[in-house]
Design a protein around this motif. Structure first.
Motif, PDB file in Angstrom:
ATOM      1  N   SER A   1      21.175 -13.903 -24.227  1.00  0.00           N
ATOM      2  CA  SER A   1      20.528 -15.190 -24.471  1.00  0.00           C
ATOM      3  C   SER A   1      20.778 -15.613 -25.913  1.00  0.00           C
ATOM      4  O   SER A   1      21.259 -14.840 -26.743  1.00  0.00           O
ATOM      5  CB  SER A   1      19.019 -15.065 -24.222  1.00  0.00           C
ATOM      6  OG  SER A   1      18.440 -14.181 -25.161  1.00  0.00           O
ATOM      7  N   ASP A   2      20.420 -16.849 -26.233  1.00  0.00           N
ATOM      8  CA  ASP A   2      20.615 -17.347 -27.597  1.00  0.00           C
ATOM      9  C   ASP A   2      19.828 -16.531 -28.606  1.00  0.00           C
ATOM     10  O   ASP A   2      20.218 -16.417 -29.763  1.00  0.00           O
ATOM     11  CB  ASP A   2      20.203 -18.822 -27.689  1.00  0.00           C
ATOM     12  CG  ASP A   2      21.201 -19.748 -27.004  1.00  0.00           C
ATOM     13  OD1 ASP A   2      22.349 -19.318 -26.797  1.00  0.00           O
ATOM     14  OD2 ASP A   2      20.829 -20.890 -26.682  1.00  0.00           O
ATOM     15  N   ARG A   3      18.687 -15.965 -28.190  1.00  0.00           N
ATOM     16  CA  ARG A   3      17.902 -15.154 -29.118  1.00  0.00           C
ATOM     17  C   ARG A   3      18.342 -13.695 -29.123  1.00  0.00           C
ATOM     18  O   ARG A   3      17.772 -12.873 -29.843  1.00  0.00           O
ATOM     19  CB  ARG A   3      16.417 -15.225 -28.770  1.00  0.00           C
ATOM     20  CG  ARG A   3      15.989 -14.502 -27.490  1.00  0.00           C
ATOM     21  CD  ARG A   3      14.473 -14.441 -27.374  1.00  0.00           C
ATOM     22  NE  ARG A   3      14.025 -13.714 -26.186  1.00  0.00           N
ATOM     23  CZ  ARG A   3      12.776 -13.297 -25.995  1.00  0.00           C
ATOM     24  NH1 ARG A   3      11.854 -13.552 -26.905  1.00  0.00           N
ATOM     25  NH2 ARG A   3      12.441 -12.648 -24.898  1.00  0.00           N
ATOM     26  N   GLY A   4      19.358 -13.369 -28.324  1.00  0.00           N
ATOM     27  CA  GLY A   4      19.715 -11.988 -28.084  1.00  0.00           C
ATOM     28  C   GLY A   4      20.577 -11.349 -29.151  1.00  0.00           C
ATOM     29  O   GLY A   4      21.138 -12.008 -30.039  1.00  0.00           O
ATOM     30  N   ALA A   5      20.696 -10.011 -29.059  1.00  0.00           N
ATOM     31  CA  ALA A   5      21.493  -9.238 -30.006  1.00  0.00           C
ATOM     32  C   ALA A   5      22.041  -7.991 -29.331  1.00  0.00           C
ATOM     33  O   ALA A   5      21.474  -7.489 -28.358  1.00  0.00           O
ATOM     34  CB  ALA A   5      20.658  -8.847 -31.217  1.00  0.00           C
ATOM     35  N   LEU A   6      23.145  -7.510 -29.873  1.00  0.00           N
ATOM     36  CA  LEU A   6      23.772  -6.270 -29.444  1.00  0.00           C
ATOM     37  C   LEU A   6      23.615  -5.233 -30.541  1.00  0.00           C
ATOM     38  O   LEU A   6      23.927  -5.494 -31.703  1.00  0.00           O
ATOM     39  CB  LEU A   6      25.265  -6.494 -29.167  1.00  0.00           C
ATOM     40  CG  LEU A   6      26.151  -5.237 -29.072  1.00  0.00           C
ATOM     41  CD1 LEU A   6      25.808  -4.428 -27.828  1.00  0.00           C
ATOM     42  CD2 LEU A   6      27.627  -5.606 -29.088  1.00  0.00           C
ATOM     43  N   PHE A   7      23.114  -4.054 -30.178  1.00  0.00           N
ATOM     44  CA  PHE A   7      23.106  -2.877 -31.044  1.00  0.00           C
ATOM     45  C   PHE A   7      23.980  -1.843 -30.354  1.00  0.00           C
ATOM     46  O   PHE A   7      23.721  -1.488 -29.198  1.00  0.00           O
ATOM     47  CB  PHE A   7      21.691  -2.317 -31.205  1.00  0.00           C
ATOM     48  CG  PHE A   7      20.753  -3.160 -32.029  1.00  0.00           C
ATOM     49  CD1 PHE A   7      20.341  -2.727 -33.286  1.00  0.00           C
ATOM     50  CD2 PHE A   7      20.271  -4.367 -31.547  1.00  0.00           C
ATOM     51  CE1 PHE A   7      19.460  -3.481 -34.035  1.00  0.00           C
ATOM     52  CE2 PHE A   7      19.389  -5.136 -32.288  1.00  0.00           C
ATOM     53  CZ  PHE A   7      18.979  -4.692 -33.544  1.00  0.00           C
ATOM     54  N   ILE A   8      24.989  -1.325 -31.044  1.00  0.00           N
ATOM     55  CA  ILE A   8      25.927  -0.421 -30.394  1.00  0.00           C
ATOM     56  C   ILE A   8      26.224   0.765 -31.297  1.00  0.00           C
ATOM     57  O   ILE A   8      26.574   0.600 -32.462  1.00  0.00           O
ATOM     58  CB  ILE A   8      27.218  -1.160 -29.977  1.00  0.00           C
ATOM     59  CG1 ILE A   8      28.184  -0.238 -29.242  1.00  0.00           C
ATOM     60  CG2 ILE A   8      27.891  -1.843 -31.159  1.00  0.00           C
ATOM     61  CD1 ILE A   8      29.322  -0.976 -28.550  1.00  0.00           C
ATOM     62  N   SER A   9      26.031   1.977 -30.767  1.00  0.00           N
ATOM     63  CA  SER A   9      26.286   3.205 -31.516  1.00  0.00           C
ATOM     64  C   SER A   9      27.774   3.534 -31.497  1.00  0.00           C
ATOM     65  O   SER A   9      28.466   3.315 -30.495  1.00  0.00           O
ATOM     66  CB  SER A   9      25.489   4.369 -30.923  1.00  0.00           C
ATOM     67  OG  SER A   9      24.115   4.246 -31.195  1.00  0.00           O
ATOM     68  N   ILE A  10      28.248   4.111 -32.600  1.00  0.00           N
ATOM     69  CA  ILE A  10      29.655   4.487 -32.703  1.00  0.00           C
ATOM     70  C   ILE A  10      29.800   5.495 -33.830  1.00  0.00           C
ATOM     71  O   ILE A  10      28.961   5.534 -34.748  1.00  0.00           O
ATOM     72  CB  ILE A  10      30.554   3.245 -32.941  1.00  0.00           C
ATOM     73  CG1 ILE A  10      32.007   3.546 -32.570  1.00  0.00           C
ATOM     74  CG2 ILE A  10      30.412   2.711 -34.352  1.00  0.00           C
ATOM     75  CD1 ILE A  10      32.239   3.740 -31.082  1.00  0.00           C
ATOM     76  N   ASP A  11      30.831   6.321 -33.763  1.00  0.00           N
ATOM     77  CA  ASP A  11      31.088   7.234 -34.865  1.00  0.00           C
ATOM     78  C   ASP A  11      32.413   6.868 -35.517  1.00  0.00           C
ATOM     79  O   ASP A  11      32.997   5.821 -35.229  1.00  0.00           O
ATOM     80  CB  ASP A  11      31.039   8.695 -34.409  1.00  0.00           C
ATOM     81  CG  ASP A  11      32.245   9.111 -33.567  1.00  0.00           C
ATOM     82  OD1 ASP A  11      33.098   8.244 -33.251  1.00  0.00           O
ATOM     83  OD2 ASP A  11      32.338  10.307 -33.217  1.00  0.00           O
TER      84      ASP A  11
END
Length: 397
Positions: free
Chosen positions: A77-87
């Motif tokens: 959504s417009d208020r949304g966000a992605l948090f993504i783990s990575i090394d």
């Protein structure tokens, strides 16, 4: 979301499931994709480089992730966000890929997460003790992420006490950022009037008052942080004091910055998250073992996901496309139980076989998806909130 269970699980290819979701129907995506450590990963799509040759190991990983991140972008959504783990194996390439898919302007943070405080002792080189969480907004102008927390406010930072018992500190009303000055912020350079004996401050002269102009420590003109109408609206939150500056004694105006005991005060989150605050791989293994046994080698701690959830409203729809051991769904149930929130989590996992003879295999969990299902079922039994499972590849409710 009324009537929906806290957790929903679907087994299948996350690309198919993501594409089946309605555009703009998800507020938060947290996920922990395969890191491409050199081993084969389950999502072995047949992508090829532009010249038709088989993509290299890094290129194949990027091309596996690209359509999935595009699908994530589309469902947010417009208020949304992605948090993504990575090394470190793919952090640089993932950052570039996210800049391409979401846009550089949507980048919010690259958080360093200390999940192994002892450091990895196997192999050569340094004892790596951290990973990253990359954070991107769907629309940075409308994003609901509040990168602050009430948990990190230190009462010791508020050493003064008002007669009614409230704690506070003094902050200069002058803007200390030299980018803001009478040239760049002309309307905020004006005289105030204060009495350093009584402490009274006003935008107009009064008996016993002296004129006070905002200045930097070296005497150069500065600007206030508040407008004149705001000064008149909140006079009890200001105080006039005599101080000893670099150029000698002078009169200045300060804001009474209150510590609110109702939990309304929050402090910005730093971009380094220590294991003491969010948990570690060891605590994550213990959490999973307590529910279904030691059946997954490197789960994420629920504390990490709960911190992420704390940056968003308590009614968000959450999706984890690479659900792994089910940490995200577990964290959502914990957060709802704590604050009465109505978060809903859709966890997606491919039925990747567990290693023959492994703890999971011996426990009767032949696939990673079976681990996810077992954990979320156990979470519902312990915490409530509900659990449902969708047929493979079908759209979420």
């Amino acid at each position: 979301m009324t009537g929906r269970p806290c957790n929903t699980f679907v087994e299948g290819d996350n690309l198919d499931v993501l594409r089946s979701l309605a555009p703009g129907s998800v507020d938060l995506v947290y996920t922990d994709p395969p890191y491409n450590t050199g081993n084969d990963f389950a999502y072995a799509d047949r992508f090829r480089a532009a010249d038709g040759a088989r993509a290299g190991r890094h290129g194949a990983w990027v091309e596996m992730m690209r359509p999935r991140l595009e699908a994530v972008r589309d469902v947010l959504s417009d208020r949304g966000a992605l948090f993504i783990s990575i090394d470190d194996n793919e952090a640089a390439r993932l950052r570039l890929l996210l800049d391409e898919v979401f846009g550089e302007q949507c980048f919010l943070a690259q958080v360093v997460v200390n999940l192994n405080p002892k450091g990895r002792q196997l192999g050569n080189g340094f004892a790596t003790s951290h990973e990253y969480v990359l954070v991107y907004a769907r629309d940075p102008r409308r994003c609901a992420v509040d990168a602050s927390s009430a948990e990190h406010v230190d009462e010791g930072d508020f050493p003064l006490t008002a007669p009614d018992g409230r704690r506070f500190r003094h902050l200069p009303l002058r803007n200390t950022n030299k980018k803001f000055n009478p040239i760049t912020a002309r309307t905020l350079h004006f005289p105030l009037y204060g009495d350093p004996v009584s402490g009274r401050v006003a935008s107009a002269a009064f008996d016993g008052a002296v004129e006070v102009l905002p200045v930097f420590g070296d005497g150069r003109p500065a600007v206030w942080r508040w407008s004149a109408p705001l000064v008149d609206e909140r006079p009890d939150d200001l105080v006039c004091r005599t101080i000893q500056g670099k150029l000698g004694e002078r009169v200045d105006v300060f804001q009474r910055d209150w510590l609110h005991r109702d939990g309304g005060r929050r402090k910005k989150l730093r971009t380094i998250w220590p294991s003491e605050e969010i948990g570690s791989t060891d605590t994550a293994v213990a959490e999973l073992k307590d529910l279904v046994g030691h059946v997954f080698e490197s789960p994420k701690p629920t504390g990490l996901v709960r911190r992420i959830l704390g940056t968003m409203p308590s009614d968000v729809t959450v999706v984890d496309p690479f659900a792994g051991s089910g940490t995200t769904g577990h964290a959502v149930a914990l957060a709802n139980a704590e604050d009465g929130g109505t978060r809903h989590c859709l966890s997606i996992n491919w039925p990747e076989p567990t290693r023959p003879g492994s703890n999971a295999d011996l426990a009767g969990l032949p696939t990673v998806a079976a681990i996810t299902r077992a954990r979320l079922t156990a979470v519902d039994a312990r915490l409530g909130g509900g659990f449902s499972e969708l047929p493979p590849h079908s759209p979420a409710p």
